[in-house]
Design a protein around this motif. Structure first.
Motif, PDB file in Angstrom:
ATOM      1  N   PHE A  84      65.046  60.170   2.116  1.00 40.36           N
ATOM      2  CA  PHE A  84      64.302  61.299   2.676  1.00 40.36           C
ATOM      3  C   PHE A  84      63.196  60.859   3.636  1.00 40.36           C
ATOM      4  O   PHE A  84      62.583  61.689   4.293  1.00 40.36           O
ATOM      5  CB  PHE A  84      63.662  62.144   1.575  1.00 40.36           C
ATOM      6  CG  PHE A  84      64.634  62.978   0.798  1.00 40.36           C
ATOM      7  CD1 PHE A  84      65.503  63.842   1.436  1.00 40.36           C
ATOM      8  CD2 PHE A  84      64.669  62.915  -0.588  1.00 40.36           C
ATOM      9  CE1 PHE A  84      66.397  64.619   0.720  1.00 40.36           C
ATOM     10  CE2 PHE A  84      65.551  63.692  -1.313  1.00 40.36           C
ATOM     11  CZ  PHE A  84      66.419  64.543  -0.659  1.00 40.36           C
ATOM     12  N   ALA A  85      62.927  59.573   3.723  1.00 35.53           N
ATOM     13  CA  ALA A  85      61.833  59.076   4.556  1.00 35.53           C
ATOM     14  C   ALA A  85      62.045  59.454   6.016  1.00 35.53           C
ATOM     15  O   ALA A  85      63.166  59.427   6.521  1.00 35.53           O
ATOM     16  CB  ALA A  85      61.712  57.558   4.431  1.00 35.53           C
ATOM     17  N   THR A  86      60.951  59.802   6.667  1.00 33.85           N
ATOM     18  CA  THR A  86      61.022  60.136   8.088  1.00 33.85           C
ATOM     19  C   THR A  86      59.962  59.344   8.841  1.00 33.85           C
ATOM     20  O   THR A  86      58.942  58.968   8.294  1.00 33.85           O
ATOM     21  CB  THR A  86      60.784  61.629   8.346  1.00 33.85           C
ATOM     22  OG1 THR A  86      59.486  61.976   7.865  1.00 33.85           O
ATOM     23  CG2 THR A  86      61.833  62.476   7.676  1.00 33.85           C
ATOM     24  N   ARG A  87      60.266  59.120  10.071  1.00 38.20           N
ATOM     25  CA  ARG A  87      59.276  58.558  10.979  1.00 38.20           C
ATOM     26  C   ARG A  87      58.664  59.742  11.704  1.00 38.20           C
ATOM     27  O   ARG A  87      59.286  60.802  11.814  1.00 38.20           O
ATOM     28  CB  ARG A  87      59.910  57.601  11.985  1.00 38.20           C
ATOM     29  CG  ARG A  87      60.774  56.489  11.393  1.00 38.20           C
ATOM     30  CD  ARG A  87      59.952  55.578  10.484  1.00 38.20           C
ATOM     31  NE  ARG A  87      60.666  54.392  10.063  1.00 38.20           N
ATOM     32  CZ  ARG A  87      61.384  54.292   8.964  1.00 38.20           C
ATOM     33  NH1 ARG A  87      61.557  55.318   8.192  1.00 38.20           N
ATOM     34  NH2 ARG A  87      61.953  53.157   8.627  1.00 38.20           N
ATOM     35  N   GLN A  88      57.498  59.586  12.200  1.00 33.97           N
ATOM     36  CA  GLN A  88      56.823  60.693  12.865  1.00 33.97           C
ATOM     37  C   GLN A  88      57.716  61.307  13.951  1.00 33.97           C
ATOM     38  O   GLN A  88      58.219  60.606  14.822  1.00 33.97           O
ATOM     39  CB  GLN A  88      55.517  60.206  13.482  1.00 33.97           C
ATOM     40  CG  GLN A  88      54.623  61.328  13.939  1.00 33.97           C
ATOM     41  CD  GLN A  88      53.256  60.821  14.327  1.00 33.97           C
ATOM     42  OE1 GLN A  88      53.088  59.662  14.671  1.00 33.97           O
ATOM     43  NE2 GLN A  88      52.280  61.695  14.265  1.00 33.97           N
ATOM     44  N   GLY A  89      57.930  62.603  13.841  1.00 34.57           N
ATOM     45  CA  GLY A  89      58.719  63.312  14.839  1.00 34.57           C
ATOM     46  C   GLY A  89      60.222  63.228  14.677  1.00 34.57           C
ATOM     47  O   GLY A  89      60.956  63.734  15.512  1.00 34.57           O
ATOM     48  N   THR A  90      60.724  62.604  13.608  1.00 36.89           N
ATOM     49  CA  THR A  90      62.173  62.522  13.415  1.00 36.89           C
ATOM     50  C   THR A  90      62.581  63.417  12.246  1.00 36.89           C
ATOM     51  O   THR A  90      61.835  63.581  11.287  1.00 36.89           O
ATOM     52  CB  THR A  90      62.642  61.082  13.146  1.00 36.89           C
ATOM     53  OG1 THR A  90      62.033  60.614  11.948  1.00 36.89           O
ATOM     54  CG2 THR A  90      62.294  60.166  14.304  1.00 36.89           C
ATOM     55  N   PRO A  91      63.769  63.988  12.313  1.00 37.52           N
ATOM     56  CA  PRO A  91      64.228  64.861  11.224  1.00 37.52           C
ATOM     57  C   PRO A  91      64.613  64.061   9.983  1.00 37.52           C
ATOM     58  O   PRO A  91      64.911  62.875  10.063  1.00 37.52           O
ATOM     59  CB  PRO A  91      65.444  65.567  11.820  1.00 37.52           C
ATOM     60  CG  PRO A  91      65.933  64.649  12.894  1.00 37.52           C
ATOM     61  CD  PRO A  91      64.721  63.917  13.415  1.00 37.52           C
ATOM     62  N   ALA A  92      64.603  64.743   8.848  1.00 37.86           N
ATOM     63  CA  ALA A  92      64.984  64.136   7.572  1.00 37.86           C
ATOM     64  C   ALA A  92      66.154  64.915   6.992  1.00 37.86           C
ATOM     65  O   ALA A  92      66.376  66.072   7.347  1.00 37.86           O
ATOM     66  CB  ALA A  92      63.813  64.169   6.604  1.00 37.86           C
ATOM     67  N   PRO A  93      66.904  64.299   6.084  1.00 38.72           N
ATOM     68  CA  PRO A  93      67.977  65.042   5.420  1.00 38.72           C
ATOM     69  C   PRO A  93      67.394  66.212   4.624  1.00 38.72           C
ATOM     70  O   PRO A  93      66.268  66.146   4.149  1.00 38.72           O
ATOM     71  CB  PRO A  93      68.598  64.026   4.471  1.00 38.72           C
ATOM     72  CG  PRO A  93      68.069  62.708   4.855  1.00 38.72           C
ATOM     73  CD  PRO A  93      66.812  62.933   5.616  1.00 38.72           C
ATOM     74  N   GLN A  94      68.176  67.253   4.481  1.00 35.32           N
ATOM     75  CA  GLN A  94      67.761  68.400   3.685  1.00 35.32           C
ATOM     76  C   GLN A  94      68.103  68.213   2.212  1.00 35.32           C
ATOM     77  O   GLN A  94      67.597  68.931   1.362  1.00 35.32           O
ATOM     78  CB  GLN A  94      68.424  69.664   4.216  1.00 35.32           C
ATOM     79  CG  GLN A  94      68.001  69.994   5.618  1.00 35.32           C
ATOM     80  CD  GLN A  94      68.781  71.165   6.193  1.00 35.32           C
ATOM     81  OE1 GLN A  94      69.646  71.751   5.543  1.00 35.32           O
ATOM     82  NE2 GLN A  94      68.486  71.497   7.420  1.00 35.32           N
ATOM     83  N   GLY A  95      68.971  67.256   1.929  1.00 31.60           N
ATOM     84  CA  GLY A  95      69.357  66.991   0.556  1.00 31.60           C
ATOM     85  C   GLY A  95      70.122  65.698   0.444  1.00 31.60           C
ATOM     86  O   GLY A  95      70.635  65.178   1.431  1.00 31.60           O
TER      87      GLY A  95
END
Length: 142
Positions: A84-95
């Motif tokens: 679930f980790a994201t970098r600033q401004g990038t989308p993450a999985p919903q599940g």
């Protein structure tokens, strides 16, 4: 059994760094893991599918994630948190969906409490699809 013990099917529309980190975490724990990018489908939610190549999820989760952390539920949470980790401004999985060959599925979302991970390790998921019910604070068949 042929092939890897775990396959991570990662949406190609998302940055692949979290998937690679999750794959590395499992490999470091001695689990044969393969990560594959899945083409984007029109209208599909960005969900990560983790295929577990064993009939029973409980013993797998216990043994696998106890290698990653002292308690299995902490290792499971660390693994899903990486996905679930994201970098600033990038989308993450919903599940993140764990699926076993017998048809059982457990769906994790980014907002789950620690208690959900504790309970998930003990689920018998054969032929059931499980989702977290925040009202009852329990996994329920869906």
């Amino acid at each position: 059994m042929t092939g890897p013990a775990v396959e991570i099917l990662w949406p190609s529309s998302l940055p692949s760094d979290p998937a690679e980190e999750g794959q590395d975490l499992l490999r470091d724990a001695g689990v044969d893991t393969q990560c594959m990018l899945v083409p984007t489908r029109r209208g599909a939610a960005e969900v990560v599918l983790v295929l577990v190549m064993t009939a029973v999820l409980d013993p797998f989760l216990r043994s696998l994630f106890q290698k990653v952390a002292e308690d299995a539920h902490k290792g499971l949470k660390a693994f899903t948190d990486r996905l679930f980790a994201t970098r600033q401004g990038t989308p993450a999985p919903q599940g993140v969906v764990f699926e076993v060959p017998a048809g059982g599925r457990v769906t994790f979302t980014p907002d789950l409490p620690v208690g959900a991970y504790e309970q998930a390790v003990g689920l018998d998921v054969r032929d059931q699809r499980w989702s977290w019910d925040s009202r009852t604070a329990m996994w329920v068949p869906s």
